[in-house]
Design a protein around this motif. Structure first.
Motif, PDB file in Angstrom:
ATOM      1  N   GLY A  45       0.791  -1.225   0.000  1.00  0.00           N
ATOM      2  CA  GLY A  45       0.000   0.000   0.000  1.00  0.00           C
ATOM      3  C   GLY A  45       0.821   1.272   0.000  1.00  0.00           C
ATOM      4  O   GLY A  45       0.293   2.364   0.194  1.00  0.00           O
ATOM      5  N   VAL A  46       2.134   1.143  -0.233  1.00  0.00           N
ATOM      6  CA  VAL A  46       3.021   2.314  -0.229  1.00  0.00           C
ATOM      7  C   VAL A  46       2.990   2.994  -1.596  1.00  0.00           C
ATOM      8  O   VAL A  46       3.153   2.351  -2.630  1.00  0.00           O
ATOM      9  CB  VAL A  46       4.465   1.912   0.147  1.00  0.00           C
ATOM     10  N   ALA A  47       2.790   4.301  -1.567  1.00  0.00           N
ATOM     11  CA  ALA A  47       2.726   5.104  -2.786  1.00  0.00           C
ATOM     12  C   ALA A  47       4.099   5.620  -3.185  1.00  0.00           C
ATOM     13  O   ALA A  47       4.995   5.750  -2.358  1.00  0.00           O
ATOM     14  CB  ALA A  47       1.782   6.289  -2.572  1.00  0.00           C
ATOM     15  N   VAL A  48       4.266   5.921  -4.444  1.00  0.00           N
ATOM     16  CA  VAL A  48       5.450   6.564  -5.036  1.00  0.00           C
ATOM     17  C   VAL A  48       6.739   5.819  -4.665  1.00  0.00           C
ATOM     18  O   VAL A  48       7.782   6.417  -4.417  1.00  0.00           O
ATOM     19  CB  VAL A  48       5.516   8.071  -4.665  1.00  0.00           C
ATOM     20  N   GLN A  49       6.622   4.505  -4.594  1.00  0.00           N
ATOM     21  CA  GLN A  49       7.772   3.637  -4.307  1.00  0.00           C
ATOM     22  C   GLN A  49       8.532   4.078  -3.055  1.00  0.00           C
ATOM     23  O   GLN A  49       9.737   3.897  -2.940  1.00  0.00           O
ATOM     24  CB  GLN A  49       8.699   3.557  -5.520  1.00  0.00           C
ATOM     25  N   GLY A  50       7.806   4.681  -2.118  1.00  0.00           N
ATOM     26  CA  GLY A  50       8.404   5.087  -0.848  1.00  0.00           C
ATOM     27  C   GLY A  50       9.111   6.428  -0.870  1.00  0.00           C
ATOM     28  O   GLY A  50       9.746   6.809   0.117  1.00  0.00           O
ATOM     29  N   ASP A  52       9.420  10.522  -0.762  1.00  0.00           N
ATOM     30  CA  ASP A  52       8.793  11.604  -0.009  1.00  0.00           C
ATOM     31  C   ASP A  52       8.154  12.591  -0.985  1.00  0.00           C
ATOM     32  O   ASP A  52       8.860  13.325  -1.674  1.00  0.00           O
ATOM     33  CB  ASP A  52       9.874  12.289   0.841  1.00  0.00           C
ATOM     34  N   VAL A  53       6.813  12.616  -1.046  1.00  0.00           N
ATOM     35  CA  VAL A  53       6.125  13.478  -2.010  1.00  0.00           C
ATOM     36  C   VAL A  53       6.249  14.963  -1.669  1.00  0.00           C
ATOM     37  O   VAL A  53       6.119  15.809  -2.559  1.00  0.00           O
ATOM     38  CB  VAL A  53       4.635  13.085  -2.178  1.00  0.00           C
ATOM     39  N   VAL A  54       6.510  15.295  -0.433  1.00  0.00           N
ATOM     40  CA  VAL A  54       6.686  16.697  -0.039  1.00  0.00           C
ATOM     41  C   VAL A  54       8.038  17.221  -0.517  1.00  0.00           C
ATOM     42  O   VAL A  54       8.164  18.366  -0.945  1.00  0.00           O
ATOM     43  CB  VAL A  54       6.524  16.863   1.488  1.00  0.00           C
ATOM     44  N   ALA A  55       9.051  16.383  -0.492  1.00  0.00           N
ATOM     45  CA  ALA A  55      10.408  16.803  -0.859  1.00  0.00           C
ATOM     46  C   ALA A  55      10.509  17.303  -2.298  1.00  0.00           C
ATOM     47  O   ALA A  55      11.363  18.142  -2.597  1.00  0.00           O
ATOM     48  CB  ALA A  55      11.399  15.664  -0.637  1.00  0.00           C
ATOM     49  N   TYR A  56       9.652  16.828  -3.184  1.00  0.00           N
ATOM     50  CA  TYR A  56       9.686  17.328  -4.567  1.00  0.00           C
ATOM     51  C   TYR A  56       9.477  18.843  -4.585  1.00  0.00           C
ATOM     52  O   TYR A  56      10.071  19.539  -5.400  1.00  0.00           O
ATOM     53  CB  TYR A  56       8.612  16.652  -5.427  1.00  0.00           C
ATOM     54  N   GLN A  57       8.641  19.322  -3.677  1.00  0.00           N
ATOM     55  CA  GLN A  57       8.348  20.760  -3.649  1.00  0.00           C
ATOM     56  C   GLN A  57       9.241  21.522  -2.669  1.00  0.00           C
ATOM     57  O   GLN A  57       9.574  22.676  -2.926  1.00  0.00           O
ATOM     58  CB  GLN A  57       6.875  20.981  -3.318  1.00  0.00           C
ATOM     59  N   ASP A  68       9.827   5.520   9.456  1.00  0.00           N
ATOM     60  CA  ASP A  68       9.635   6.192  10.747  1.00  0.00           C
ATOM     61  C   ASP A  68       8.716   7.404  10.625  1.00  0.00           C
ATOM     62  O   ASP A  68       8.175   7.877  11.625  1.00  0.00           O
ATOM     63  CB  ASP A  68      10.977   6.642  11.328  1.00  0.00           C
ATOM     64  N   PHE A  69       8.586   7.927   9.405  1.00  0.00           N
ATOM     65  CA  PHE A  69       7.761   9.112   9.165  1.00  0.00           C
ATOM     66  C   PHE A  69       6.748   8.771   8.075  1.00  0.00           C
ATOM     67  O   PHE A  69       7.054   8.885   6.892  1.00  0.00           O
ATOM     68  CB  PHE A  69       8.618  10.302   8.733  1.00  0.00           C
ATOM     69  N   MET A  70       5.573   8.326   8.479  1.00  0.00           N
ATOM     70  CA  MET A  70       4.580   7.918   7.482  1.00  0.00           C
ATOM     71  C   MET A  70       3.228   8.530   7.787  1.00  0.00           C
ATOM     72  O   MET A  70       2.955   8.943   8.910  1.00  0.00           O
ATOM     73  CB  MET A  70       4.485   6.405   7.390  1.00  0.00           C
ATOM     74  N   ALA A  71       2.411   8.583   6.749  1.00  0.00           N
ATOM     75  CA  ALA A  71       1.029   9.036   6.882  1.00  0.00           C
ATOM     76  C   ALA A  71       0.184   8.265   5.879  1.00  0.00           C
ATOM     77  O   ALA A  71       0.654   7.921   4.801  1.00  0.00           O
ATOM     78  CB  ALA A  71       0.929  10.531   6.616  1.00  0.00           C
ATOM     79  N   LYS A  72      -1.048   8.012   6.269  1.00  0.00           N
ATOM     80  CA  LYS A  72      -1.988   7.348   5.371  1.00  0.00           C
ATOM     81  C   LYS A  72      -2.954   8.392   4.839  1.00  0.00           C
ATOM     82  O   LYS A  72      -3.357   9.296   5.564  1.00  0.00           O
ATOM     83  CB  LYS A  72      -2.739   6.241   6.100  1.00  0.00           C
ATOM     84  N   HIS A  73      -3.284   8.230   3.557  1.00  0.00           N
ATOM     85  CA  HIS A  73      -4.232   9.144   2.928  1.00  0.00           C
ATOM     86  C   HIS A  73      -4.965   8.413   1.821  1.00  0.00           C
ATOM     87  O   HIS A  73      -4.336   7.860   0.904  1.00  0.00           O
ATOM     88  CB  HIS A  73      -3.505  10.373   2.359  1.00  0.00           C
ATOM     89  N   GLU A  74      -6.284   8.377   1.924  1.00  0.00           N
ATOM     90  CA  GLU A  74      -7.149   7.777   0.905  1.00  0.00           C
ATOM     91  C   GLU A  74      -6.677   6.401   0.434  1.00  0.00           C
ATOM     92  O   GLU A  74      -6.619   6.127  -0.765  1.00  0.00           O
ATOM     93  CB  GLU A  74      -7.329   8.735  -0.265  1.00  0.00           C
ATOM     94  N   ARG A  86       6.318  15.082   6.855  1.00  0.00           N
ATOM     95  CA  ARG A  86       5.093  14.341   7.156  1.00  0.00           C
ATOM     96  C   ARG A  86       4.004  15.293   7.651  1.00  0.00           C
ATOM     97  O   ARG A  86       2.852  15.214   7.241  1.00  0.00           O
ATOM     98  CB  ARG A  86       5.361  13.272   8.206  1.00  0.00           C
ATOM     99  N   ASP A  87       4.374  16.221   8.511  1.00  0.00           N
ATOM    100  CA  ASP A  87       3.406  17.154   9.068  1.00  0.00           C
ATOM    101  C   ASP A  87       2.866  18.119   8.004  1.00  0.00           C
ATOM    102  O   ASP A  87       1.679  18.462   8.020  1.00  0.00           O
ATOM    103  CB  ASP A  87       4.011  17.904  10.250  1.00  0.00           C
ATOM    104  N   LEU A  88       3.731  18.542   7.073  1.00  0.00           N
ATOM    105  CA  LEU A  88       3.262  19.374   5.963  1.00  0.00           C
ATOM    106  C   LEU A  88       2.232  18.613   5.136  1.00  0.00           C
ATOM    107  O   LEU A  88       1.199  19.158   4.740  1.00  0.00           O
ATOM    108  CB  LEU A  88       4.433  19.800   5.072  1.00  0.00           C
TER     109      LEU A  88
END
Length: 166
Positions: A45-50, A52-57, A68-74, A86-88
């Motif tokens: 169930g891991v997206a984007v092959q693990g 960090d989607v925030v780091a792109y921006q 150690d730093f994960m979040a679930k969404h949809e 993760r918090d962003l």
């Protein structure tokens, strides 16, 4: 009719510009067949092959996430390189989740669901777009607005379909 001709032309161009192996690598269908068809996730169930989607921006680069730093969404699990990222994400997931469920943006424009390569990426107007590989990304970059428009029109038609059904 014109749109179908455009799709066939784009697909022919992709195949001609890259070997079939480059266009459809062995990881092209690394999604979980039991997950929702709208999300490109692995068997866990891991997206984007693990990545960090925030780091792109924030960092402007693909950055591997950490469990150690994960979040679930949809229905997907996202990994992050830091608690701050993760918090962003938790504060505004829509800003960071990749377009088209993380599937290749060019593939979606061509009515296909191909795996998104986290290293073949672009942020456009604040949205993360992935491509199946860098050869396909070169073609996608030739007409980003047009390809995004085509993908946005196609996505509602293919969103709920499994990649194998396209």
């Amino acid at each position: 009719m014109k749109s179908m001709t455009l799709r066939h032309t784009l697909l022919a161009t992709l195949i001609a510009s890259a070997s079939l192996t480059a266009v459809l690598p062995s990881t092209a269908f690394a999604y979980d067949t039991n997950s929702t068809a709208a999300l490109n996730v692995d068997a866990k169930g891991v997206a984007v092959q693990g990545y960090d989607v925030v780091a792109y921006q924030t960092a402007g680069a693909p950055t591997q996430g950490n469990a150690d730093f994960m979040a679930k969404h949809e229905g997907a699990t996202y990994l992050f390189s830091s608690a701050a990222n993760r918090d962003l994400f938790k504060a505004n997931p829509a800003k960071y989740v990749p377009a088209f469920g993380g599937f290749c943006a060019m593939g979606v424009a061509l009515e296909k669901k191909l795996d998104g390569d986290p290293t073949a990426w672009r942020v456009v107007d604040g949205k993360l777009y992935l491509n199946v590989n860098k050869d396909v990304q070169k073609k996608w970059l030739e007409d980003v607005p047009g390809n995004i428009k085509n993908a946005q029109m196609t996505w509602p038609k293919i969103k709920a379909k499994a990649p194998k059904d396209l």
